[in-house]
Write a protein that holds these residues in place. Structure first.
Motif, short mmCIF file in Angstrom:
data_model
loop_
_atom_site.label_atom_id
_atom_site.label_comp_id
_atom_site.label_asym_id
_atom_site.label_seq_id
_atom_site.Cartn_x
_atom_site.Cartn_y
_atom_site.Cartn_z
N GLY A 1 61.58 73.38 75.77
CA GLY A 1 61.56 74.37 74.70
C GLY A 1 61.23 73.81 73.34
O GLY A 1 61.30 74.53 72.34
N LEU A 2 60.89 72.52 73.26
CA LEU A 2 60.57 71.89 71.98
C LEU A 2 59.07 71.64 71.89
O LEU A 2 58.40 71.48 72.89
N GLY A 3 58.55 71.64 70.67
CA GLY A 3 57.12 71.41 70.44
C GLY A 3 56.53 72.51 69.60
O GLY A 3 57.25 73.25 68.92
N ASP B 1 48.48 69.72 77.79
CA ASP B 1 48.28 71.15 78.04
C ASP B 1 47.39 71.79 76.97
O ASP B 1 47.30 73.01 76.89
N LEU B 2 46.72 70.94 76.16
CA LEU B 2 45.80 71.34 75.09
C LEU B 2 46.48 72.03 73.92
O LEU B 2 45.81 72.64 73.09
N ARG C 1 56.01 58.33 69.04
CA ARG C 1 56.80 57.87 70.19
C ARG C 1 57.75 58.95 70.70
O ARG C 1 58.20 58.89 71.84
N LYS C 2 58.07 59.91 69.85
CA LYS C 2 58.97 61.00 70.24
C LYS C 2 58.19 62.28 70.59
O LYS C 2 58.77 63.35 70.66
N MET C 3 56.86 62.14 70.76
CA MET C 3 56.00 63.25 71.19
C MET C 3 55.36 62.86 72.52
O MET C 3 54.21 62.43 72.56
N PRO C 4 56.10 62.99 73.62
CA PRO C 4 55.51 62.59 74.91
C PRO C 4 54.33 63.49 75.27
O PRO C 4 54.33 64.68 74.96
N ASN C 5 53.33 62.92 75.89
CA ASN C 5 52.14 63.64 76.35
C ASN C 5 51.27 64.18 75.22
O ASN C 5 50.51 65.13 75.43
#
Length: 108
Positions: free
Chosen positions: A86-88, A49-50, A28-32
């Protein structure tokens, strides 16, 4: 903060960051990002964005909540999010999830 993913489940991922081994990043905290069962049944999350979040990937996250737990192990348990700029997953040349040690004997 930065950490390395060590377990992927259908509801999110677990990250190890420094001395903390229970950093939980919920789906739920990882959109897309969508949960995908990859080749050889290796689960991962794939973004629009793959980009991929899977075992061994370095992830930059922010801390939403922290809790000190004293049960079998005394430790912090952290809830994380990658919802923001900037997160991910972090792209690093030559990084494969293993900590490398620099030889110091050649310097002196």
């Amino acid at each position: 903060m930065d950490g390395v993913v060590y377990r992927v489940i259908g509801g999110g991922v677990f990250i190890k960051s420094g001395p903390m081994s229970y950093v939980y990043l919920s789906d739920r905290k990882m959109p897309n990002y969508n949960y995908v069962l990859g080749e050889n049944r290796n689960p991962r999350y794939v973004g629009v964005d793959l980009s991929r979040i899977e075992i061994g990937v370095l992830v930059r996250f922010r801390v939403l909540a922290a809790k000190w737990v004293e049960d079998k192990y005394r430790e912090f348990r952290v809830l994380a999010s990658i919802d923001g700029d900037g997160l991910g997953p972090v792209s690093m040349n030559g990084f494969d999830g293993v900590d490398y040690e620099m030889p110091c004997s050649n310097i002196i």
